[in-house]
Design a protein around this motif. Structure first.
Motif, PDB file in Angstrom:
ATOM      1  N   LYS A   1      -3.257  -2.254  -4.768  1.00  0.00           N
ATOM      2  CA  LYS A   1      -3.108  -3.497  -4.020  1.00  0.00           C
ATOM      3  C   LYS A   1      -2.726  -4.648  -4.947  1.00  0.00           C
ATOM      4  O   LYS A   1      -3.324  -4.814  -6.017  1.00  0.00           O
TER       5      LYS A   1
ATOM      6  N   SER B   1       5.761   3.115  -0.393  1.00  0.00           N
ATOM      7  CA  SER B   1       5.731   1.783  -1.000  1.00  0.00           C
ATOM      8  C   SER B   1       7.082   1.098  -0.801  1.00  0.00           C
ATOM      9  O   SER B   1       8.009   1.664  -0.230  1.00  0.00           O
TER      10      SER B   1
ATOM     11  N   TRP C   1       2.964  -2.232  -4.263  1.00  0.00           N
ATOM     12  CA  TRP C   1       4.192  -3.011  -4.030  1.00  0.00           C
ATOM     13  C   TRP C   1       5.392  -2.147  -4.384  1.00  0.00           C
ATOM     14  O   TRP C   1       6.398  -2.143  -3.700  1.00  0.00           O
TER      15      TRP C   1
ATOM     16  N   THR D   1      -1.191  -0.216   6.005  1.00  0.00           N
ATOM     17  CA  THR D   1      -0.861  -1.547   6.506  1.00  0.00           C
ATOM     18  C   THR D   1      -1.608  -2.644   5.785  1.00  0.00           C
ATOM     19  O   THR D   1      -1.254  -3.809   5.868  1.00  0.00           O
ATOM     20  N   ASP D   2      -2.676  -2.287   5.080  1.00  0.00           N
ATOM     21  CA  ASP D   2      -3.472  -3.319   4.425  1.00  0.00           C
ATOM     22  C   ASP D   2      -3.292  -3.329   2.922  1.00  0.00           C
ATOM     23  O   ASP D   2      -4.089  -3.883   2.192  1.00  0.00           O
TER      24      ASP D   2
ATOM     25  N   GLY E   1      12.419  -4.202  -1.624  1.00  0.00           N
ATOM     26  CA  GLY E   1      11.431  -3.426  -2.362  1.00  0.00           C
ATOM     27  C   GLY E   1      11.735  -1.941  -2.362  1.00  0.00           C
ATOM     28  O   GLY E   1      12.330  -1.412  -1.427  1.00  0.00           O
TER      29      GLY E   1
ATOM     30  N   LYS F   1      -1.251 -13.179  -2.768  1.00  0.00           N
ATOM     31  CA  LYS F   1      -0.143 -12.961  -1.848  1.00  0.00           C
ATOM     32  C   LYS F   1       0.939 -12.119  -2.523  1.00  0.00           C
ATOM     33  O   LYS F   1       1.437 -12.481  -3.587  1.00  0.00           O
ATOM     34  N   PRO F   2       1.333 -10.997  -1.916  1.00  0.00           N
ATOM     35  CA  PRO F   2       2.398 -10.179  -2.515  1.00  0.00           C
ATOM     36  C   PRO F   2       3.719 -10.942  -2.552  1.00  0.00           C
ATOM     37  O   PRO F   2       4.044 -11.704  -1.641  1.00  0.00           O
TER      38      PRO F   2
ATOM     39  N   TYR G   1       6.696  -4.468   1.122  1.00  0.00           N
ATOM     40  CA  TYR G   1       6.333  -5.880   1.102  1.00  0.00           C
ATOM     41  C   TYR G   1       7.549  -6.808   1.093  1.00  0.00           C
ATOM     42  O   TYR G   1       7.432  -7.990   1.393  1.00  0.00           O
ATOM     43  N   TRP G   2       8.705  -6.273   0.681  1.00  0.00           N
ATOM     44  CA  TRP G   2       9.897  -7.101   0.470  1.00  0.00           C
ATOM     45  C   TRP G   2      11.106  -6.315   0.975  1.00  0.00           C
ATOM     46  O   TRP G   2      11.168  -5.091   0.851  1.00  0.00           O
TER      47      TRP G   2
ATOM     48  N   THR H   1       3.162  -8.097  -7.711  1.00  0.00           N
ATOM     49  CA  THR H   1       3.987  -6.931  -7.391  1.00  0.00           C
ATOM     50  C   THR H   1       3.336  -5.678  -7.983  1.00  0.00           C
ATOM     51  O   THR H   1       4.000  -4.870  -8.632  1.00  0.00           O
TER      52      THR H   1
ATOM     53  N   ALA I   1       7.489 -11.752  -2.072  1.00  0.00           N
ATOM     54  CA  ALA I   1       8.468 -11.338  -1.065  1.00  0.00           C
ATOM     55  C   ALA I   1       9.746 -12.132  -1.301  1.00  0.00           C
ATOM     56  O   ALA I   1      10.455 -11.905  -2.263  1.00  0.00           O
TER      57      ALA I   1
END
Length: 711
Positions: A76, A174, A135, A709-710, A181, A80-81, A177-178, A113, A83
């Motif tokens: 994780k 993976s 990420w 999802t988390d 990515g 904030k990841p 998130y972006w 990331t 993006a």
């Protein structure tokens, strides 16, 4: 900081050190850390439910370590990841007053990331590892200098280092998130902004080289390719995203992935399997769109060989056609997953070969080539798709199918956009399902065709750097002419022997204020600018390989005289003044030193100085694209009377005939007696005669039911 489950701390060269058979679970910060340490073995360890980058090579100086057969799962990001939109990503800064464990604050900004395996220096041996989630699964940020304890070390530039070895690794679930990515991510830059670290998560090039024997200057070292071998990637947004100068991807399998790869620089994808939809419904990837391979729009040299694409059928997701839009190829759709929330994604509908189309500034040269392609459960409608747009990227879209396997033509084929400009001869055909022209690369009885690129610069009309990719005024913004240039049409380029003067339609393409023309050699190229004949024009044959005949013409008023000069960017000994030929036959026999004017059209053979070595190319598996350079420019200055905008009044007239098509009654004055003797023959270098066996052969059966999802 420095509070990790396992920490090999400042051991220097430590070949007897071993970190093996351990489990790190529910960690608050990292898992296994190699810091200021070299030559160690880190093998057969497990990490689960980790916070921040997990298997972590810290400051950018650590080299020759072996990280093998480890597992990192459920990793994780901290805070904030990262993006962001497009390729830019986000800027993340060090929290200099970061709180204690669990505070959500980042002392190291790249933890936005977080990856299962993070390497600040790639000159290590990375073998047989598995990354699940994160990420990205494997993260390789670019460090211009070391950081932390070694921030003053000037002996190494971490981002320039290639792999020691990357072999037999797996990543899945993976890259979500972006939008850009990937399960494997080579990008971003981690550097100092004053005394604090700053991480830019998006596109950042790296120039990988082996260091020279004496001292260390990365740009003086031998070019080196980052090489990914025997890799398995599945359930990813993108499989492998590499923003670097050189990359080889060999024996890799992609399954249930949004796009197989995004590659920059000199790139090769070979001996691969790209499986759009595996049939494993539990992954949850069957209803998204899948791209096989997307060609880039400028300078990126992409070669794809010996690759099989499987299961690219039309999407099963809900979709509608774009209202009022007739420019998409029939396979392009809009897939909407969250109709209530208004979310939708414009998507290619499971297409193998596509390209960028949005930019006019960035026009593709001959930078894309494929060979020995196989399809399994792929309808022919899904092979190629081009978005038709009023941009240079769309108009000059092209790639070379070296053996005809990618297009199904069964012979070497040049693929060009839907513009009539690519209709060089009647042995070409338009494929309306794909919005492209298909032309044989080797016409019977005529010289082999190539794709060439030139830059044409006229004062206050065309520019090599500009910006706005929308139709509009051709005038620059601002009185200082330093603003963006819009991409309106300023004329056209056409094939000789066609148009109203010859009893048929022009075979042409618009050209814009953003310089650049790409097309097929053989037939002559005729340029007509809306303003008239340019009193001064500079021609840059940036991609016209030796041995290729590129005949070029422009209309000028009768009685015009010319001064034509050639200039090398750094070797003035090659500079020359071209002489006026007595006729066309004289010009074709002396293409390196002459031009000709017949009272209507100015003629030249566009090529570099004959002493310039122009045989450079990026080649893999007997498939290549040519180098692009700007070392040679030709300037034409005309004596005609110009208006205030630098143009002489003319009525454009396309020449009667070009070389390269089967024709009858060719005017004798247009036929050279022989090909110039100073033209070298291009011979491909030797390549391996055998293809390695692809492994693994199937996706593991214990694939996670979905992307967490988390995370």
């Amino acid at each position: 900081m420095a509070r990790y489950p396992f920490h090999l701390h400042l051991l220097g060269h430590s070949p007897d050190s071993l970190l093996s058979d351990n489990v790190a679970r529910d960690t608050y910060f990292r898992c296994y850390v190699i810091h200021g340490t070299h030559d160690v073995l880190e093998t057969e360890n497990v990490a689960f439910n980790a916070t921040g980058n997990c298997f972590y090579v810290e400051d950018g100086v650590e080299e020759n370590n072996t990280v093998s057969h480890n597992l990192a799962a459920y990793v994780k990001p901290i805070g904030k990841p990262a993006a962001g939109g497009g390729q830019d990503g986000e800027i993340v800064r060090e929290d200099v007053n970061a709180g204690g464990l669990g505070s959500g604050q980042r002392k190291q900004p790249a933890d936005a990331t977080a990856a299962g395996f993070y390497f600040s220096n790639t000159y290590n041996i990375i073998v047989g590892n598995v990354a699940s989630g994160g990420w990205s699964g494997f993260g390789f940020p670019g460090l211009p200098t070391p950081i932390g304890v070694f921030k003053n070390d000037t002996t190494v530039e971490p981002r320039s280092r290639p792999f020691g070895k990357f072999y037999g690794n797996t990543a899945h679930s993976s890259g979500a998130y972006w939008s850009s990515g990937g399960c494997i991510y080579v990008g971003g830059v981690l550097s100092y902004d004053g005394t604090a670290l700053k991480y830019m998560s998006g596109r950042e090039a790296r120039n990988t080289r082996l260091e020279p024997e004496q001292g260390y200057k990365a740009w003086e070292g031998t070019q080196a390719w980052m090489r990914f071998e025997n890799t398995l990637l599945y359930a990813c947004n993108k499989g492998l995203l590499h923003w670097g100068s050189r990359v080889d991807i060999d024996r890799v399998e992609f399954h249930d992935i949004g796009r197989s790869v995004t590659l920059f620089g000199e790139a090769w994808l070979g001996n691969a399997i790209v499986n759009g939809v595996s049939g494993n419904e539990d992954i949850g990837m069957s209803d998204i769109h899948h791209d096989g391979f997307q060609f880039y729009d400028i300078n990126v040299k992409s070669v794809v060989t010996d690759t099989e694409f499987r299961n690219f059928e039309k999407s099963n997701c809900r979709y509608t056609t774009l209202p009022g839009n007739t420019n998409w190829a029939q396979n392009d759709i809009v897939c909407s997953w969250d109709v209530a929330g208004g979310a939708s994604v414009s998507a290619h509908n499971n297409i193998i070969w596509s390209g960028l189309y949005h930019s006019d500034e960035f026009k593709p040269q001959q930078i894309s080539a494929v060979n020995n392609i196989k399809y399994t459960n792929v309808p022919k409608s899904q092979y190629v798709s081009l978005k038709v747009a009023e941009t240079g990227a769309s108009r000059f879209f092209n790639f070379i199918d070296f053996d005809g396997s990618a297009t199904g033509e069964g012979r070497p084929t040049i693929v060009g956009s839907n513009q009539e400009w690519w209709h060089v001869c009647d042995d070409c055909r338009l494929e309306p399902t794909w919005n492209v022209w298909l032309c044989p690369k080797q016409p019977a009885g005529f010289p082999e065709r190539e794709v060439a690129h030139i830059e044409v610069l006229t004062p206050d009309i065309t520019v090599t750097n500009g910006g706005i990719q929308k139709p509009g005024s051709c005038l620059p913004k601002g009185a200082d002419k330093a603003g963006d240039w819009s991409a309106c049409d300023v004329g056209y380029v056409a094939l000789w022997g066609h148009g109203p003067d010859h009893g048929d339609e022009l075979r042409s393409s618009p050209i814009t204020s953003n310089a650049g023309i790409t097309g097929i050699t053989g037939s002559g190229w005729f340029m007509a600018l809306d303003g008239g004949a340019p009193k001064r024009v500079t021609l840059n044959p940036s991609q016209v390989p030796n041995g290729v005949k590129l005949r070029f013409a422009m209309t000028y008023p009768k009685g015009t005289t010319f001064t034509v000069t050639g200039k090398h960017v750094w070797n003035s000994a090659l500079d020359l003044t071209y002489d006026l030929a007595t006729d066309l036959a004289d010009l074709w026999a002396n293409p390196n030193t002459k031009y000709f004017f017949d009272g209507t059209n100015f003629f030249m053979m566009l090529r570099k100085h004959f002493k310039i070595d122009d045989t450079g190319r990026h080649e893999r598996s007997n498939t290549w694209v040519y180098d692009v350079d700007t070392v040679w420019t030709i300037t034409v200055e005309a004596s005609c009377t110009a208006n205030g905008k630098g143009f002489c009044a003319v009525t454009h007239k396309v020449p009667a005939w070009g070389d390269g098509c089967p024709v009858t009654a060719v005017p004798a004055t247009l036929v050279p007696t022989a090909i110039p003797t100073d033209t070298p023959t291009l011979v491909p270098t030797d390549v391996p005669t055998s293809v390695p066996t692809m492994v693994p052969t199937s996706v593991p059966t214990n694939v996670p039911t979905n992307i967490p999802t988390d995370v």
